[in-house]
Scaffold this motif. Sequence first.
Motif, PDB file in Angstrom:
ATOM      1  N   ARG A  32       0.828  -1.208   0.000  1.00  0.00           N
ATOM      2  CA  ARG A  32       0.000   0.000   0.000  1.00  0.00           C
ATOM      3  C   ARG A  32       0.865   1.262   0.000  1.00  0.00           C
ATOM      4  N   LEU A  33       1.921   1.251   0.806  1.00  0.00           N
ATOM      5  CA  LEU A  33       2.813   2.412   0.868  1.00  0.00           C
ATOM      6  C   LEU A  33       3.557   2.601  -0.450  1.00  0.00           C
ATOM      7  N   GLU A  34       3.948   1.493  -1.081  1.00  0.00           N
ATOM      8  CA  GLU A  34       4.612   1.602  -2.378  1.00  0.00           C
ATOM      9  C   GLU A  34       3.672   2.181  -3.426  1.00  0.00           C
ATOM     10  N   ALA A  35       2.421   1.690  -3.442  1.00  0.00           N
ATOM     11  CA  ALA A  35       1.431   2.202  -4.393  1.00  0.00           C
ATOM     12  C   ALA A  35       1.145   3.680  -4.128  1.00  0.00           C
ATOM     13  N   GLN A  36       1.041   4.028  -2.837  1.00  0.00           N
ATOM     14  CA  GLN A  36       0.788   5.417  -2.494  1.00  0.00           C
ATOM     15  C   GLN A  36       1.969   6.302  -2.893  1.00  0.00           C
ATOM     16  N   ASN A  37       3.179   5.800  -2.685  1.00  0.00           N
ATOM     17  CA  ASN A  37       4.358   6.565  -3.080  1.00  0.00           C
ATOM     18  C   ASN A  37       4.392   6.774  -4.597  1.00  0.00           C
ATOM     19  N   GLU A  38       3.972   5.748  -5.336  1.00  0.00           N
ATOM     20  CA  GLU A  38       3.929   5.877  -6.794  1.00  0.00           C
ATOM     21  C   GLU A  38       2.894   6.921  -7.208  1.00  0.00           C
ATOM     22  N   ARG A  39       1.717   6.880  -6.552  1.00  0.00           N
ATOM     23  CA  ARG A  39       0.687   7.881  -6.856  1.00  0.00           C
ATOM     24  C   ARG A  39       1.167   9.285  -6.500  1.00  0.00           C
ATOM     25  N   LEU A  40       1.830   9.412  -5.347  1.00  0.00           N
ATOM     26  CA  LEU A  40       2.331  10.733  -4.933  1.00  0.00           C
ATOM     27  C   LEU A  40       3.403  11.235  -5.894  1.00  0.00           C
ATOM     28  N   SER A  41       4.273  10.333  -6.357  1.00  0.00           N
ATOM     29  CA  SER A  41       5.311  10.737  -7.313  1.00  0.00           C
ATOM     30  C   SER A  41       4.675  11.209  -8.618  1.00  0.00           C
ATOM     31  N   GLU A  42       3.669  10.477  -9.064  1.00  0.00           N
ATOM     32  CA  GLU A  42       2.966  10.877 -10.291  1.00  0.00           C
ATOM     33  C   GLU A  42       2.259  12.214 -10.086  1.00  0.00           C
ATOM     34  N   LYS A  43       1.659  12.384  -8.913  1.00  0.00           N
ATOM     35  CA  LYS A  43       0.982  13.644  -8.612  1.00  0.00           C
ATOM     36  C   LYS A  43       1.975  14.795  -8.575  1.00  0.00           C
ATOM     37  N   LEU A  44       3.147  14.575  -7.975  1.00  0.00           N
ATOM     38  CA  LEU A  44       4.171  15.622  -7.929  1.00  0.00           C
ATOM     39  C   LEU A  44       4.631  15.988  -9.339  1.00  0.00           C
ATOM     40  N   THR A  45       4.780  14.974 -10.194  1.00  0.00           N
ATOM     41  CA  THR A  45       5.166  15.248 -11.584  1.00  0.00           C
ATOM     42  C   THR A  45       4.117  16.131 -12.259  1.00  0.00           C
ATOM     43  N   ASN A  46       2.848  15.798 -12.054  1.00  0.00           N
ATOM     44  CA  ASN A  46       1.769  16.596 -12.641  1.00  0.00           C
ATOM     45  C   ASN A  46       1.748  18.005 -12.058  1.00  0.00           C
ATOM     46  N   LEU A  47       2.012  18.114 -10.756  1.00  0.00           N
ATOM     47  CA  LEU A  47       2.010  19.437 -10.122  1.00  0.00           C
ATOM     48  C   LEU A  47       3.166  20.290 -10.619  1.00  0.00           C
ATOM     49  N   VAL A  48       4.320  19.675 -10.827  1.00  0.00           N
ATOM     50  CA  VAL A  48       5.460  20.417 -11.383  1.00  0.00           C
ATOM     51  C   VAL A  48       5.116  20.918 -12.783  1.00  0.00           C
ATOM     52  N   GLN A  49       4.482  20.049 -13.574  1.00  0.00           N
ATOM     53  CA  GLN A  49       4.044  20.468 -14.911  1.00  0.00           C
ATOM     54  C   GLN A  49       3.008  21.585 -14.808  1.00  0.00           C
ATOM     55  N   CYS A  50       2.103  21.443 -13.837  1.00  0.00           N
ATOM     56  CA  CYS A  50       1.084  22.484 -13.632  1.00  0.00           C
ATOM     57  C   CYS A  50       1.732  23.824 -13.291  1.00  0.00           C
ATOM     58  N   ILE A  51       2.710  23.801 -12.396  1.00  0.00           N
ATOM     59  CA  ILE A  51       3.395  25.041 -12.007  1.00  0.00           C
ATOM     60  C   ILE A  51       4.099  25.663 -13.211  1.00  0.00           C
ATOM     61  N   GLY A  52       4.786  24.816 -13.996  1.00  0.00           N
ATOM     62  CA  GLY A  52       5.463  25.337 -15.184  1.00  0.00           C
ATOM     63  C   GLY A  52       4.485  25.914 -16.188  1.00  0.00           C
ATOM     64  N   THR A  53       3.391  25.186 -16.431  1.00  0.00           N
ATOM     65  CA  THR A  53       2.391  25.644 -17.412  1.00  0.00           C
ATOM     66  C   THR A  53       1.726  26.933 -16.954  1.00  0.00           C
ATOM     67  N   GLN A  54       1.254  26.956 -15.704  1.00  0.00           N
ATOM     68  CA  GLN A  54       0.546  28.140 -15.200  1.00  0.00           C
ATOM     69  C   GLN A  54       1.487  29.343 -15.077  1.00  0.00           C
ATOM     70  N   SER A  55       2.758  29.093 -14.767  1.00  0.00           N
ATOM     71  CA  SER A  55       3.730  30.192 -14.722  1.00  0.00           C
ATOM     72  C   SER A  55       3.903  30.794 -16.109  1.00  0.00           C
ATOM     73  N   ALA A  56       4.006  29.930 -17.122  1.00  0.00           N
ATOM     74  CA  ALA A  56       4.149  30.412 -18.496  1.00  0.00           C
ATOM     75  C   ALA A  56       2.901  31.176 -18.932  1.00  0.00           C
ATOM     76  N   ILE A  57       1.719  30.640 -18.581  1.00  0.00           N
ATOM     77  CA  ILE A  57       0.470  31.323 -18.939  1.00  0.00           C
ATOM     78  C   ILE A  57       0.375  32.677 -18.251  1.00  0.00           C
ATOM     79  N   ALA A  58       0.723  32.700 -16.962  1.00  0.00           N
ATOM     80  CA  ALA A  58       0.672  33.960 -16.212  1.00  0.00           C
ATOM     81  C   ALA A  58       1.656  34.976 -16.786  1.00  0.00           C
ATOM     82  N   GLN A  59       2.846  34.516 -17.146  1.00  0.00           N
ATOM     83  CA  GLN A  59       3.838  35.421 -17.725  1.00  0.00           C
ATOM     84  C   GLN A  59       3.360  35.963 -19.069  1.00  0.00           C
TER      85      GLN A  59
END
Length: 366
Positions: A267-294
């Motif tokens: 369960r912890l491994e699966a959760q860590n995988e989901r969190l890693s995927e979520k962090l990847t998406n959030l990093v992409q979100c930050i990059g995308t929204q920063s570019a849009i805002a700029q």
Amino acid sequence: MKLIATLLVVLVCVSAAPRNPFDYSKKRSLTAVMAEVEAKLKNKSPLDAILNVLGDFRDAVNTEQVNHDEIYNTQQAECASEHEFRSRQVQDAQTVLRDSTAALNVCSTSKIRTTNIQEVNQQQYQSAQEHMTTVLNAAETEAQYFKRRGRDYEDALHAIDEAQDILASIYSGSGSFAEISRVSKSMLQTAFNINETAKFAPIFYAFAQLAAQEGQLDESALERVAQLLDTLRSNIQEAYNDYAASNAASVAAFNDQKERLGQTIARLEAQNERLSEKLTNLVQCIGTQSAIAQTASGKLQRNQQLWDQAQTLCSTFANEYNYATQARRNEIQLVAQLEEMVAERFDQVEDENHERNQKLAAAVGY
């Protein structure tokens, strides 16, 4: 001469009035018109000829005003269109900047929270792994201990069986008490190994009595010792069975704990995988929204500057139109004044001529 002087004064006043920097009268000249009126007055031209000159000038002014009205109306339409367009662009940029900034803040906050959760999850995962290692090591140690203790119980049972065989051979007359002494040592060692010396004590005492009666063998004593051995064997077998059952329960508990720990780790491994995927998406979100805002910020600044420039230019158009229109009104008023003055002058000349003619007629008649 008075009329000409008056015209010159009016001309000077009009020339001194503030003029629009944009000139729409490239061909007409008030000075030239005044000079022409002055020349016709000196030449005593008819009134209609002079009024025609002034009328042509007024028509030129009116034509110029009509042309300027058309230009100004076009400018006003373009300014309104530019105002609407830039206003919409600025509003759109502000909306995008607001939304992208809000999304950026959400993604940034979520990234911090997700990172913290992942750190806790990794700590729990590490603890579960360490616990699993401890459980496996303990299970292995217990398994080895059970094997040793199981062999000890089997050795004890074997020693009892051997003692029973020796006792039977003594009873049949083929055995010797020396063998009893040997097997007693083996039984004593196994008793210590399985911590059951108390259960072995009666049989050791019985063996000692048999040894003391070696010359006078009593069958009833042998039977009592045989019964003690049977009882001892039953007790040791029962203890062995209890120990085996206890070990089986321990193994079952270990397997259950191992399974639960395995599920937790999975369960912890699966959760860590989901969190890693979520962090990847959030990093992409930050990059995308920063570019849009700029981009939105640049669009907002650019369109706001263009809008300000357009408003300044349209204000210049309005000032130009108002100044030029007022100047033409002044020119029209001047022409009207000149027409009145010229007409009055001609009326005055006619009256003077009529009066002179009457005086001449009266003098001739006299």
